[in-house]
Design a protein around this motif. Structure first.
Motif, PDB file in Angstrom:
ATOM      1  N   VAL A 260       8.548  45.802  24.295  1.00  0.00           N
ATOM      2  CA  VAL A 260       9.509  46.897  24.438  1.00  0.00           C
ATOM      3  C   VAL A 260      10.781  46.559  23.672  1.00  0.00           C
ATOM      4  O   VAL A 260      11.290  47.377  22.879  1.00  0.00           O
ATOM      5  N   ASN A 261      11.326  45.364  23.904  1.00  0.00           N
ATOM      6  CA  ASN A 261      12.564  44.984  23.231  1.00  0.00           C
ATOM      7  C   ASN A 261      12.383  44.893  21.721  1.00  0.00           C
ATOM      8  O   ASN A 261      13.260  45.316  20.954  1.00  0.00           O
ATOM      9  N   ASP A 262      11.245  44.369  21.294  1.00  0.00           N
ATOM     10  CA  ASP A 262      10.973  44.272  19.859  1.00  0.00           C
ATOM     11  C   ASP A 262      10.873  45.662  19.232  1.00  0.00           C
ATOM     12  O   ASP A 262      11.398  45.898  18.126  1.00  0.00           O
ATOM     13  N   THR A 263      10.189  46.576  19.904  1.00  0.00           N
ATOM     14  CA  THR A 263      10.006  47.915  19.364  1.00  0.00           C
ATOM     15  C   THR A 263      11.329  48.641  19.221  1.00  0.00           C
ATOM     16  O   THR A 263      11.588  49.326  18.222  1.00  0.00           O
ATOM     17  N   VAL A 264      12.199  48.511  20.224  1.00  0.00           N
ATOM     18  CA  VAL A 264      13.505  49.158  20.155  1.00  0.00           C
ATOM     19  C   VAL A 264      14.303  48.598  18.984  1.00  0.00           C
ATOM     20  O   VAL A 264      14.893  49.350  18.193  1.00  0.00           O
TER      21      VAL A 264
END
Length: 358
Positions: free
Chosen positions: A248-252
């Motif tokens: 999630v953090n990487d995608t954002v």
């Protein structure tokens, strides 16, 4: 600080599209007929609104206040970070929205900063849940303070960290894309127009520098600490970005790095959703996040507690003392802890140690 009568974000003055040069945005409305949050604007296809509803100027005007706490932010040499086992006391902070003086007072009351605004909490751990700017007088001052406390806390063996809120996405978009049209799903929109309608302050934009933008763009969207799942928004939209915290953090971050206006708008739109945990099925919505990302309770900001409770002050503002917020709101079968005390609507800026003593 006390807001004058009729000066809070609940004061509503009709604004035509010509006034803002914006498309026909609408506000989400809750089951009580109120805006879900003063100024939060979502694309028309995502909103629930009466026919013929047009945008209104629900936000504070630019505030030029001389009593804002001036906290030194010039970088100073710091000692090397201490080794820590990460067991210091855990604190969370709700939405700040530019209210720097209220933030400093709340941090002082919890013994996290001293009279000079310096970190004095040793190995304590402090998490901000996002939304540092817009509506209030000194959003950039808030960001500067959080950045400085991050260094000071690390030097003392603790830490001060922050999550990505929808207003960080909004400010990034307004700076990067301005009036560039984006696909809102039902016509065109712009980040600049949405930022203005959501309480964007010219003084913040004027003072925004590259290091502020870089800091915001690197913020995590979700974290799990001591069994608490920390997020900004009370929405299940995080599930659209990954099946564990790291993706999630990487995608954002990757979305922001690509610098595509439409992709960033979609990210902002989803982070603006709210109230997923409040009504029937709310506890199940919380469980869906906990089962996916871990933790036993979720802690969020974004939706002011008075709105979660359906308790709002008079829009006239003359005879109302504003919503009474004593502390975090626990709901959704005890699985959710709301931390936005409604500082923008004469509520309270919450800084809370976890676990709750209830």
């Amino acid at each position: 600080m006390t807001q004058g009568a009729g000066q809070g974000p609940e004061t509503e003055r009709t604004a035509t599209l010509r006034d803002f040069r914006v498309p026909a945005y609408v506000h989400e409305t809750g089951p009580y007929g109120q805006s879900t949050h003063p100024g939060d604007v979502v694309p028309p296809d995502e909103a629930i609104h009466p026919d013929g509803y047009t945008p209104t100027e629900r936000d504070l005007p630019v505030i030029n206040r001389g009593d804002t706490v001036q906290v030194p932010v010039a970088p100073e040499p710091l000692a090397a970070p201490h080794e820590t086992d990460g067991t210091g006391a855990l604190y969370v902070v709700g939405d700040v929205h530019g209210y720097l003086d209220e933030l400093v007072s709340a941090l002082q009351a919890q013994g996290l900063v001293d009279a000079a605004g310096q970190w004095c909490a040793g190995t304590s751990r402090l998490w901000f849940l996002g939304d540092f700017t817009d509506r209030g007088p000194d959003g950039i001052g808030v960001i500067d303070l959080v950045m400085r406390l991050s260094a000071e806390a690390a030097a003392a063996g603790g830490y001060c960290k922050a999550l990505m809120g929808n207003h960080e996405l909004l400010l990034l978009g307004a700076k990067r894309f301005g009036d560039t049209p984006v696909n809102s799903g039902a016509g065109t929109a712009t980040f600049q127009a949405a930022w203005l309608l959501n309480g964007g302050q010219k003084t913040d934009m004027d003072r925004l520098q590259d290091h502020h933008l870089q800091w915001m763009a690197r913020l995590d969207a979700v974290e799990e600490v001591d069994g608490y799942l920390l997020v900004h928004s009370d929405t299940t939209a995080y599930l659209d970005y990954g099946d564990s915290i790291e993706p999630v953090n990487d995608t954002v971050r990757e979305t922001l790095t690509r610098n595509d206006a439409d992709e960033c708008w979609d990210l902002f739109r989803k982070f603006t959703k709210r109230f997923s945990f409040r009504d029937e099925g709310g506890a199940d919505a919380v469980r869906s996040l906990l089962n996916t990302y871990g933790g036993t309770r979720i802690v969020h900001g974004h939706s002011p507690i008075p709105y979660l409770l359906g308790e709002v002050g008079s829009e006239e503002g003359e005879d109302s003392t504003g919503p009474v917020v004593e502390g975090p709101h626990v709901y959704a079968d005890g699985l959710a802890i709301a931390m936005d005390g409604g500082v923008t609507m004469a509520g309270k800026l919450l800084v809370q140690q976890l676990p709750l003593d209830i």
